[in-house]
Design a protein around this motif. Structure first.
Motif, mmCIF file in Angstrom:
data_model
loop_
_atom_site.group_PDB
_atom_site.id
_atom_site.type_symbol
_atom_site.label_atom_id
_atom_site.label_comp_id
_atom_site.label_asym_id
_atom_site.label_seq_id
_atom_site.Cartn_x
_atom_site.Cartn_y
_atom_site.Cartn_z
ATOM 1 N N LEU A 1 -26.352 -24.803 -41.603
ATOM 2 C CA LEU A 1 -25.934 -24.641 -42.995
ATOM 3 C C LEU A 1 -24.466 -24.998 -43.164
ATOM 4 C CD1 LEU A 1 -26.589 -23.655 -45.873
ATOM 5 C CD2 LEU A 1 -25.926 -21.358 -45.129
ATOM 6 N N LEU A 2 -23.648 -24.630 -42.189
ATOM 7 C CA LEU A 2 -22.225 -24.949 -42.241
ATOM 8 C C LEU A 2 -22.009 -26.458 -42.258
ATOM 9 C CD1 LEU A 2 -19.378 -23.650 -42.197
ATOM 10 C CD2 LEU A 2 -19.437 -23.865 -39.699
ATOM 11 N N SER A 3 -22.802 -27.188 -41.473
ATOM 12 C CA SER A 3 -22.661 -28.644 -41.463
ATOM 13 C C SER A 3 -23.044 -29.247 -42.813
ATOM 14 C CB SER A 3 -23.514 -29.252 -40.345
ATOM 15 O OG SER A 3 -24.899 -29.117 -40.612
ATOM 16 N N TYR A 4 -24.039 -28.678 -43.463
ATOM 17 C CA TYR A 4 -24.412 -29.167 -44.794
ATOM 18 C C TYR A 4 -23.346 -28.819 -45.832
ATOM 19 C CZ TYR A 4 -29.112 -30.887 -43.876
ATOM 20 O OH TYR A 4 -30.180 -31.638 -43.434
ATOM 21 N N SER A 5 -22.649 -27.711 -45.615
ATOM 22 C CA SER A 5 -21.620 -27.315 -46.581
ATOM 23 C C SER A 5 -20.463 -28.305 -46.613
ATOM 24 C CB SER A 5 -21.096 -25.910 -46.249
ATOM 25 O OG SER A 5 -20.373 -25.913 -45.021
ATOM 26 N N TRP A 6 -20.368 -29.158 -45.585
ATOM 27 C CA TRP A 6 -19.362 -30.216 -45.589
ATOM 28 C C TRP A 6 -19.497 -31.095 -46.827
ATOM 29 C CZ3 TRP A 6 -15.195 -32.756 -44.472
ATOM 30 C CH2 TRP A 6 -15.171 -34.151 -44.531
#
Length: 338
Positions: free
Chosen positions: A279-284
């Motif tokens: 999810l953190l990578s998508y929040s990029w």
């Protein structure tokens, strides 16, 4: 789950197999993650759509900078399209959309993720050329040339991920790759880490450091001291924000993928941590338009121009708007719009 291959849900085979043995994620953590996935998806789509509309309506891609930003926002927005599919698999512990959809989502996910990162990398180089020797690099910074480079980035992203994405299937109930061997998996991890993180991170860092050094040198020789210090401070904030946010969003993702190589079995804590860093990578993709709004006066003015009619209709307030140029004609816009 998204995995080390930067286009979606691949984790090592033992994790995929044992994933079925966990209880259905309807506990507090599962509900919280589903909510966060939804928030990231909505914010990412809304923010990047606003950037795209601002460029098409108010700027019409009049500079190389906005051509790259347009393609970055397009890739980030499309990257969000695959998020509901991944969230559904994580929440239900199964892929319910069929094998064809699995391959399609992985291909689109990979293209958009790589293109987003590549565009941001090219933008860092473009910003350095604009500040260091603008006259020398003028012919390389036209909108036409930027469109050619952007098209190449999309094609290169497709060629980069297509062989790996086609290894995905939903035969075992999850959309995951068909593993060839441990060496193959390690090669995929290493390859995607270098191409999708290490090299872009290094190029961005070097470009922005060179930009700051050039700006500092010019401040000492030509700019008034107060104005130069203010500009250097603003650019430093932009550089730190872009590099730090990129590292924070992607480094944990790749770190846990490499750690998965040494997992003999799936632990609940590791699985949940993995889901969070995905999810953190998508929040990029949500961070980029926020960075524009916070760090670029030109984009703030464009956003205000677009959103003002809505605010005026709801509050009855008068709006002070106008047309603003994103072409980077001043040193300040050239450096901040990165």
């Amino acid at each position: 789950m998204e995995s080390s291959v930067p286009f979606g849900m691949d984790i090592n085979q033992s994790i995929a197999e044992e994933h079925f043995y966990f209880e259905h994620s309807t506990d507090g953590f599962g509900i919280a993650m589903a909510t966060l996935y939804l928030v990231v998806c909505i914010v990412g789509l809304a923010g990047n759509s606003l950037v795209i509309i601002a460029i098409l309506k108010l700027d019409r891609m009049s500079s190389s900078t906005t051509v790259y930003i347009f393609n970055l926002a397009l890739a980030d927005g499309l990257f969000m399209v695959g998020l509901p599919f991944i969230a559904s698999q994580n929440f239900q512990n199964q892929w319910v959309f069929g094998d064809t959809a699995c391959k399609a989502v992985m291909v689109l996910d990979g293209i958009n993720q790589f293109t987003s990162i590549f565009c941001l990398t090219v933008m860092s180089i473009d910003r350095y050329m604009a500040l260091a020797e603008p006259l020398r690099f003028t012919r390389w910074r036209t909108p036409c040339f930027a469109k050619i480079i952007s098209a190449f980035l999309w094609l290169f992203s497709l060629l980069t991920i297509l062989p790996m994405a086609l290894h995905f299937s939903a035969d075992r109930g999850l959309c995951m790759p068909d593993f060839v061997s441990d060496d193959w998996w390690l090669g995929v991890l290493s390859y995607t880490f270098v191409v999708g993180f290490a090299l872009p991170f290094m190029i961005m860092t070097l470009s922005y450091v060179a930009t700051l050094m050039t700006l500092r040198s010019r401040r000492r020789s030509t700019m008034p001291n107060h104005e130069g210090q203010r500009l250097e401070k603003q650019v430093t904030k932009m550089v730190v924000a872009v590099v730090v946010v990129f590292g924070m969003c992607w480094l944990p993702f790749y770190t846990l993928n490499f750690c998965s190589l040494y997992q003999s079995g799936l632990e609940l804590t590791f699985a949940r941590t993995f889901e969070f860093v995905v999810l953190l990578s998508y929040s990029w993709s949500c961070a980029n338009p926020i960075l524009y709004a916070c760090l670029s006066d030109s984009f703030r003015k464009h956003f205000r121009t677009l959103l003002c009619p809505v605010a005026k209709a709801s509050t009855g307030l008068q709006c002070n708007t106008g047309r603003f140029d994103l072409s980077g004609t001043s040193v300040r816009d050239v450096t901040i719009l990165s």
